[in-house]
Design a protein around this motif. Structure first.
Motif, PDB file in Angstrom:
ATOM      1  N   TYR A 197       0.832  -1.201   0.000  1.00 36.19           N
ATOM      2  CA  TYR A 197       0.000   0.000   0.000  1.00 36.19           C
ATOM      3  C   TYR A 197       0.872   1.259   0.000  1.00 36.19           C
ATOM      4  O   TYR A 197       0.542   2.259  -0.646  1.00 36.19           O
ATOM      5  CB  TYR A 197      -0.932   0.007   1.212  1.00 36.19           C
ATOM      6  CG  TYR A 197      -1.952  -1.106   1.219  1.00 36.19           C
ATOM      7  CD1 TYR A 197      -2.590  -1.495   0.043  1.00 36.19           C
ATOM      8  CD2 TYR A 197      -2.275  -1.772   2.389  1.00 36.19           C
ATOM      9  CE1 TYR A 197      -3.519  -2.511   0.035  1.00 36.19           C
ATOM     10  CE2 TYR A 197      -3.218  -2.796   2.400  1.00 36.19           C
ATOM     11  CZ  TYR A 197      -3.836  -3.162   1.218  1.00 36.19           C
ATOM     12  OH  TYR A 197      -4.761  -4.177   1.223  1.00 36.19           O
ATOM     13  N   SER A 198       1.990   1.191   0.700  1.00 39.64           N
ATOM     14  CA  SER A 198       2.912   2.326   0.722  1.00 39.64           C
ATOM     15  C   SER A 198       3.524   2.561  -0.659  1.00 39.64           C
ATOM     16  O   SER A 198       3.675   3.713  -1.098  1.00 39.64           O
ATOM     17  CB  SER A 198       4.019   2.068   1.749  1.00 39.64           C
ATOM     18  OG  SER A 198       4.956   3.116   1.750  1.00 39.64           O
ATOM     19  N   LEU A 199       3.856   1.466  -1.363  1.00 36.03           N
ATOM     20  CA  LEU A 199       4.378   1.608  -2.729  1.00 36.03           C
ATOM     21  C   LEU A 199       3.332   2.235  -3.647  1.00 36.03           C
ATOM     22  O   LEU A 199       3.644   3.113  -4.458  1.00 36.03           O
ATOM     23  CB  LEU A 199       4.787   0.240  -3.277  1.00 36.03           C
ATOM     24  CG  LEU A 199       6.117  -0.342  -2.823  1.00 36.03           C
ATOM     25  CD1 LEU A 199       6.313  -1.724  -3.424  1.00 36.03           C
ATOM     26  CD2 LEU A 199       7.273   0.570  -3.220  1.00 36.03           C
ATOM     27  N   ALA A 200       2.089   1.780  -3.514  1.00 35.06           N
ATOM     28  CA  ALA A 200       1.019   2.355  -4.325  1.00 35.06           C
ATOM     29  C   ALA A 200       0.890   3.847  -4.045  1.00 35.06           C
ATOM     30  O   ALA A 200       0.684   4.654  -4.958  1.00 35.06           O
ATOM     31  CB  ALA A 200      -0.303   1.636  -4.035  1.00 35.06           C
ATOM     32  N   ARG A 201       1.013   4.214  -2.785  1.00 38.24           N
ATOM     33  CA  ARG A 201       0.923   5.620  -2.385  1.00 38.24           C
ATOM     34  C   ARG A 201       2.032   6.437  -3.038  1.00 38.24           C
ATOM     35  O   ARG A 201       1.812   7.583  -3.461  1.00 38.24           O
ATOM     36  CB  ARG A 201       1.015   5.677  -0.869  1.00 38.24           C
ATOM     37  CG  ARG A 201       1.058   7.040  -0.231  1.00 38.24           C
ATOM     38  CD  ARG A 201      -0.280   7.730  -0.327  1.00 38.24           C
ATOM     39  NE  ARG A 201      -0.222   8.831  -1.257  1.00 38.24           N
ATOM     40  CZ  ARG A 201      -1.219   9.658  -1.474  1.00 38.24           C
ATOM     41  NH1 ARG A 201      -2.360   9.507  -0.833  1.00 38.24           N
ATOM     42  NH2 ARG A 201      -1.107  10.641  -2.339  1.00 38.24           N
ATOM     43  N   LEU A 202       3.238   5.854  -3.155  1.00 36.77           N
ATOM     44  CA  LEU A 202       4.345   6.561  -3.785  1.00 36.77           C
ATOM     45  C   LEU A 202       4.063   6.840  -5.262  1.00 36.77           C
ATOM     46  O   LEU A 202       4.404   7.912  -5.777  1.00 36.77           O
ATOM     47  CB  LEU A 202       5.642   5.754  -3.644  1.00 36.77           C
ATOM     48  CG  LEU A 202       6.301   5.788  -2.265  1.00 36.77           C
ATOM     49  CD1 LEU A 202       7.393   4.730  -2.164  1.00 36.77           C
ATOM     50  CD2 LEU A 202       6.878   7.188  -1.988  1.00 36.77           C
ATOM     51  N   LEU A 203       3.425   5.879  -5.947  1.00 39.73           N
ATOM     52  CA  LEU A 203       3.073   6.120  -7.350  1.00 39.73           C
ATOM     53  C   LEU A 203       1.993   7.178  -7.469  1.00 39.73           C
ATOM     54  O   LEU A 203       1.990   7.986  -8.415  1.00 39.73           O
ATOM     55  CB  LEU A 203       2.612   4.815  -8.012  1.00 39.73           C
ATOM     56  CG  LEU A 203       3.712   3.827  -8.377  1.00 39.73           C
ATOM     57  CD1 LEU A 203       3.116   2.582  -9.027  1.00 39.73           C
ATOM     58  CD2 LEU A 203       4.743   4.458  -9.312  1.00 39.73           C
ATOM     59  N   VAL A 204       1.058   7.187  -6.514  1.00 43.30           N
ATOM     60  CA  VAL A 204       0.067   8.267  -6.487  1.00 43.30           C
ATOM     61  C   VAL A 204       0.776   9.612  -6.322  1.00 43.30           C
ATOM     62  O   VAL A 204       0.437  10.599  -6.973  1.00 43.30           O
ATOM     63  CB  VAL A 204      -0.954   8.045  -5.347  1.00 43.30           C
ATOM     64  CG1 VAL A 204      -1.856   9.266  -5.192  1.00 43.30           C
ATOM     65  CG2 VAL A 204      -1.802   6.816  -5.628  1.00 43.30           C
ATOM     66  N   ASP A 205       1.781   9.631  -5.455  1.00 44.27           N
ATOM     67  CA  ASP A 205       2.543  10.863  -5.228  1.00 44.27           C
ATOM     68  C   ASP A 205       3.266  11.304  -6.505  1.00 44.27           C
ATOM     69  O   ASP A 205       3.368  12.506  -6.785  1.00 44.27           O
ATOM     70  CB  ASP A 205       3.561  10.656  -4.106  1.00 44.27           C
ATOM     71  CG  ASP A 205       2.898  10.510  -2.743  1.00 44.27           C
ATOM     72  OD1 ASP A 205       1.719  10.913  -2.612  1.00 44.27           O
ATOM     73  OD2 ASP A 205       3.545   9.968  -1.818  1.00 44.27           O
ATOM     74  N   VAL A 206       3.783  10.332  -7.269  1.00 45.18           N
ATOM     75  CA  VAL A 206       4.413  10.679  -8.551  1.00 45.18           C
ATOM     76  C   VAL A 206       3.398  11.380  -9.445  1.00 45.18           C
ATOM     77  O   VAL A 206       3.667  12.454 -10.011  1.00 45.18           O
ATOM     78  CB  VAL A 206       4.972   9.423  -9.257  1.00 45.18           C
ATOM     79  CG1 VAL A 206       5.446   9.784 -10.671  1.00 45.18           C
ATOM     80  CG2 VAL A 206       6.113   8.804  -8.466  1.00 45.18           C
ATOM     81  N   GLY A 207       2.207  10.770  -9.571  1.00 46.87           N
ATOM     82  CA  GLY A 207       1.184  11.363 -10.414  1.00 46.87           C
ATOM     83  C   GLY A 207       0.738  12.725  -9.919  1.00 46.87           C
ATOM     84  O   GLY A 207       0.533  13.656 -10.717  1.00 46.87           O
ATOM     85  N   GLU A 208       0.596  12.867  -8.610  1.00 46.71           N
ATOM     86  CA  GLU A 208       0.171  14.140  -8.040  1.00 46.71           C
ATOM     87  C   GLU A 208       1.202  15.233  -8.327  1.00 46.71           C
ATOM     88  O   GLU A 208       0.852  16.377  -8.664  1.00 46.71           O
ATOM     89  CB  GLU A 208      -0.038  13.984  -6.534  1.00 46.71           C
ATOM     90  CG  GLU A 208      -0.649  15.200  -5.869  1.00 46.71           C
ATOM     91  CD  GLU A 208      -0.883  14.969  -4.382  1.00 46.71           C
ATOM     92  OE1 GLU A 208      -0.169  14.129  -3.793  1.00 46.71           O
ATOM     93  OE2 GLU A 208      -1.781  15.609  -3.823  1.00 46.71           O
ATOM     94  N   ALA A 209       2.486  14.880  -8.202  1.00 49.56           N
ATOM     95  CA  ALA A 209       3.544  15.859  -8.478  1.00 49.56           C
ATOM     96  C   ALA A 209       3.549  16.257  -9.952  1.00 49.56           C
ATOM     97  O   ALA A 209       3.732  17.433 -10.288  1.00 49.56           O
ATOM     98  CB  ALA A 209       4.909  15.280  -8.076  1.00 49.56           C
ATOM     99  N   VAL A 210       3.323  15.280 -10.840  1.00 48.76           N
ATOM    100  CA  VAL A 210       3.283  15.587 -12.272  1.00 48.76           C
ATOM    101  C   VAL A 210       2.113  16.504 -12.584  1.00 48.76           C
ATOM    102  O   VAL A 210       2.233  17.455 -13.374  1.00 48.76           O
ATOM    103  CB  VAL A 210       3.216  14.288 -13.099  1.00 48.76           C
ATOM    104  CG1 VAL A 210       2.909  14.596 -14.563  1.00 48.76           C
ATOM    105  CG2 VAL A 210       4.524  13.515 -12.979  1.00 48.76           C
ATOM    106  N   ARG A 211       0.981  16.246 -11.968  1.00 45.29           N
ATOM    107  CA  ARG A 211      -0.181  17.121 -12.178  1.00 45.29           C
ATOM    108  C   ARG A 211       0.109  18.551 -11.723  1.00 45.29           C
ATOM    109  O   ARG A 211      -0.453  19.511 -12.255  1.00 45.29           O
ATOM    110  CB  ARG A 211      -1.405  16.560 -11.454  1.00 45.29           C
ATOM    111  CG  ARG A 211      -2.044  15.375 -12.151  1.00 45.29           C
ATOM    112  CD  ARG A 211      -3.336  14.926 -11.478  1.00 45.29           C
ATOM    113  NE  ARG A 211      -4.068  14.009 -12.337  1.00 45.29           N
ATOM    114  CZ  ARG A 211      -3.882  12.690 -12.367  1.00 45.29           C
ATOM    115  NH1 ARG A 211      -2.992  12.140 -11.554  1.00 45.29           N
ATOM    116  NH2 ARG A 211      -4.565  11.938 -13.199  1.00 45.29           N
ATOM    117  N   ALA A 212       0.971  18.669 -10.737  1.00 43.52           N
ATOM    118  CA  ALA A 212       1.353  19.997 -10.241  1.00 43.52           C
ATOM    119  C   ALA A 212       2.582  20.555 -10.976  1.00 43.52           C
ATOM    120  O   ALA A 212       3.112  21.607 -10.593  1.00 43.52           O
ATOM    121  CB  ALA A 212       1.646  19.921  -8.743  1.00 43.52           C
TER     122      ALA A 212
END
Length: 630
Positions: A590-605
């Motif tokens: 779940y933590s790894l999945a969260r890191l990929l979400v963070d990648v996407g969130e940073a790209v969106r920003a």
């Protein structure tokens, strides 16, 4: 779709919901198993589903009410169950079906289901014991499930109030305790008050004497529908659907892998692999219900369990040009076809059951845009998908040489059958089976033939020609023919003998079948799993391989393709964690999945530095836990 979730599944859904909230609307390639439907609720949801197809399959609607739905855990159909457990009449529903009146059927079915809910609520309130009250409340809730997700979408405030009323009703019903200990008495006043909230809402929205005509049938409350408010109804599969992977899982043979090349060193292939497993490239409803290319073509082969009512005439078949996936592409013909294997795809052109596409690229675009209503793919997406598809290879088979001849490993019967296969026959216009299924060309000729296996659509029609299928690997792809009409290879031999007047003896039929079985066999056709080599480990390795393309996408500042990847892989990684044998390692996934979400969130920003930092952390963490993911 409402369901009772286990603690682990609740955690998974929380993680996936968090991923969806941060990364946008996320579709999962890992579908969730449906909780069994009560017959009345199933019949109602099937009525909505079938009623939105064009043309409406009235025979299927009649069957939905009279027979248990496919895979049902209840032995009776809705009509029989109502007759046994209810005082309500089903005549209005039956009459509307007989008259093929879509609007009348919607009204009659909606009122019948709402009345059944009211009936169970009345039983709960009149119950003399907590156990009887709880049973009736549970029944009412399971019936209300057919309305619940549409109420939530169209009238969220009412859905919240109704949810509280159901909780209050359950609580007020009391409990018999355990062996008499901890018993809680019924609270009649609270039950009546909670029941009134639900019954009043049903009366105002689902028991009205008239319903506005609806272009799209749904359980949206009448007060909302009549007000003309547009409602985005969540896409769901109807009861009886099955889009889970075939079991046992077919073995995937990839050309580069057999040569010892790591997919992580082939970013375009890896990205295409991700697209093949991503519902994100399709439109609605395929995207939301979790259908990807791999849903039909498990591990490059076929999914013999794939079934959607009104879309599949039998398991392993699908109508990709009907009303369900893309109404714009609806040909108004019930012509679901047997799902073809994609093994050896680079050798099996032209593409499509009738060979209408010379190019795999053109065929792939048609699948995405026309068949499944997806957005126009980028050139890179098509390049990547085709690059991956061209890596599919046939299953190794020690009984057949690369030139298509049998080896000494094959049986004597198969060798006798080989001679028959290559023998010209009068019933085949002095050609042989090998004339179309050329052994030295992977048992293909690259042409389409009308062998008489399909009924013409009209007098004089020449629309029965189908692409010659390879015979390699066919021992595992039953049933056979374009529509899956023949269950075994022996029945295929019988069909040709009888329809083409081949005049084969019983022994020759048996030998020819043995030959087809030998050609269609494989040394190791299924994925092998063990204590540590688990389905989750396979999924984890695939998903981290997909993610590896970020090494190329992030430096290129490729926003669109990065977000498509993170949206797909983050949600699927979290969803797949629920299948882990090593439960203690789930939080790390779940933590790894969260890191990929963070990648996407940073790209969106547009914060590419942060995105690369999250990706670096992901790689380090994934390597650290690799041995524990099984």
């Amino acid at each position: 779709m409402q369901a009772t979730l286990s603690p682990n599944l609740r955690v998974k859904c929380i993680i996936v919901s968090a991923a969806a909230a941060l990364a946008g609307s996320v579709a999962l390639a890992t579908p969730a198993k449906q909780v069994p439907w009560l017959p009345e609720a199933a019949a109602y949801r099937l009525t909505l589903h079938y009623g939105n197809l064009a043309p409406v399959p009235w025979e299927a609607i009649a069957e939905a009410w009279s027979e248990p739905y496919r895979g049902a855990e209840f032995p009776d159909g809705a009509f029989d169950r109502i007759a046994e457990n209810s005082a309500l009449s089903t005549e209005a529903v039956a009459a509307a079906i007989a008259a093929e009146d879509r609007h009348a059927l919607f009204g009659a079915a909606t009122r019948l289901l709402a009345s059944r809910i009211g009936e169970e609520l009345a039983r709960a309130i009149a119950a003399s014991s907590p156990s009887a009250a709880q049973a009736a409340v549970s029944e009412a809730q399971e019936l209300y499930r057919a309305f619940g997700d549409h109420v939530q979408a169209a009238d969220p405030e009412a859905a919240r109030e109704l949810g509280l009323a159901w909780l209050e009703l359950t609580s007020a019903a009391g409990s018999s305790g355990v062996l008499g200990a901890g018993a809680v008495a019924l609270d009649d006043a609270r039950m009546k008050a909670a029941g009134k909230v639900i019954r009043d809402y049903l009366a105002a929205n689902y028991l009205t004497s008239e319903f506005d005509r609806r272009a799209k049938l749904s359980a949206v409350p009448e007060t909302v529908a009549a007000g003309g408010t547009a409602t985005d109804i969540p896409a769901t599969l109807p009861p009886g659907s099955d889009i889970f992977d075939q079991d046992p899982l077919p073995r995937l043979v990839l050309n580069f892998e057999e040569q010892g090349i790591d997919e992580k060193d082939l970013p375009m292939v890896a990205y295409g692999d991700m697209l093949f497993d991503s519902p994100e490239i399709f439109g609605e409803p395929a995207r939301s219900v979790g259908i990807a290319c791999s849903s039909c073509h498990n591990r490059s082969d076929i999914n013999q369990r794939f079934f959607i009512p009104g879309v599949s005439h039998q398991p392993g078949a699908v109508d990709v040009d009907g009303a369900f996936f893309n109404p714009m592409f609806n040909d108004r013909r019930a012509d679901s076809l047997d799902i073809p294997s994609l093994r050896g795809l680079r050798f099996t052109g032209p593409y499509g059951r009738d060979g209408r596409f010379a190019s795999l690229r053109e065929f792939s675009r048609n699948v995405i845009v026309n068949e499944f209503g997806g957005a126009e793919p980028t050139p890179f997406m098509l390049d990547a998908l085709v690059a991956y598809l061209f890596e599919f290879d046939f299953l190794p088979n020690a009984m057949v040489t690369p030139e298509g001849a049998l080896t000494e490993v094959a049986s004597d019967a198969a060798h006798r059958g080989e001679a028959i296969f290559n023998r010209p026959m009068a019933g085949l216009d002095d050609k042989s089976c090998a004339s179309c299924h050329i052994p030295s060309a992977n048992f293909l000729d690259g042409r389409a033939h009308d062998i008489g296996s399909a009924e013409p659509g009209y007098d004089g029609a020449r629309a029965g020609a189908f692409d010659t299928p390879t015979l390699l690997g066919t021992a595992y792809t039953a049933p056979y023919f374009h529509d899956g009409a023949l269950p075994t290879l022996a029945s295929v031999v019988d069909w040709f003998d009888e329809t083409k007047s081949l005049e084969l003896s019983d022994q020759e039929r048996s030998d020819l079948t043995a030959y087809l079985e030998a050609v269609g066999a494989a040394d190791d056709p299924y994925e092998g799993f063990g204590e540590r080599n688990t389905p989750f480990r396979l999924a984890f390795e695939e998903l981290t391989t997909f993610a590896s393309t970020l090494d190329t996408l992030l430096p290129a500042r490729d926003r669109q393709h990065t977000l498509l990847l993170t949206d797909t892989v983050a949600a699927d990684l979290a969803a797949d964690a629920g299948t882990m044998s090593n439960q203690s390692a789930r939080p790390e996934i779940y933590s790894l999945a969260r890191l990929l979400v963070d990648v996407g969130e940073a790209v969106r920003a547009d914060d590419w530095t942060a995105a690369e930092a999250h990706w670096t952390t992901f790689k380090a963490e994934a390597e650290k836990i690799e041995e524990r993911v099984y």
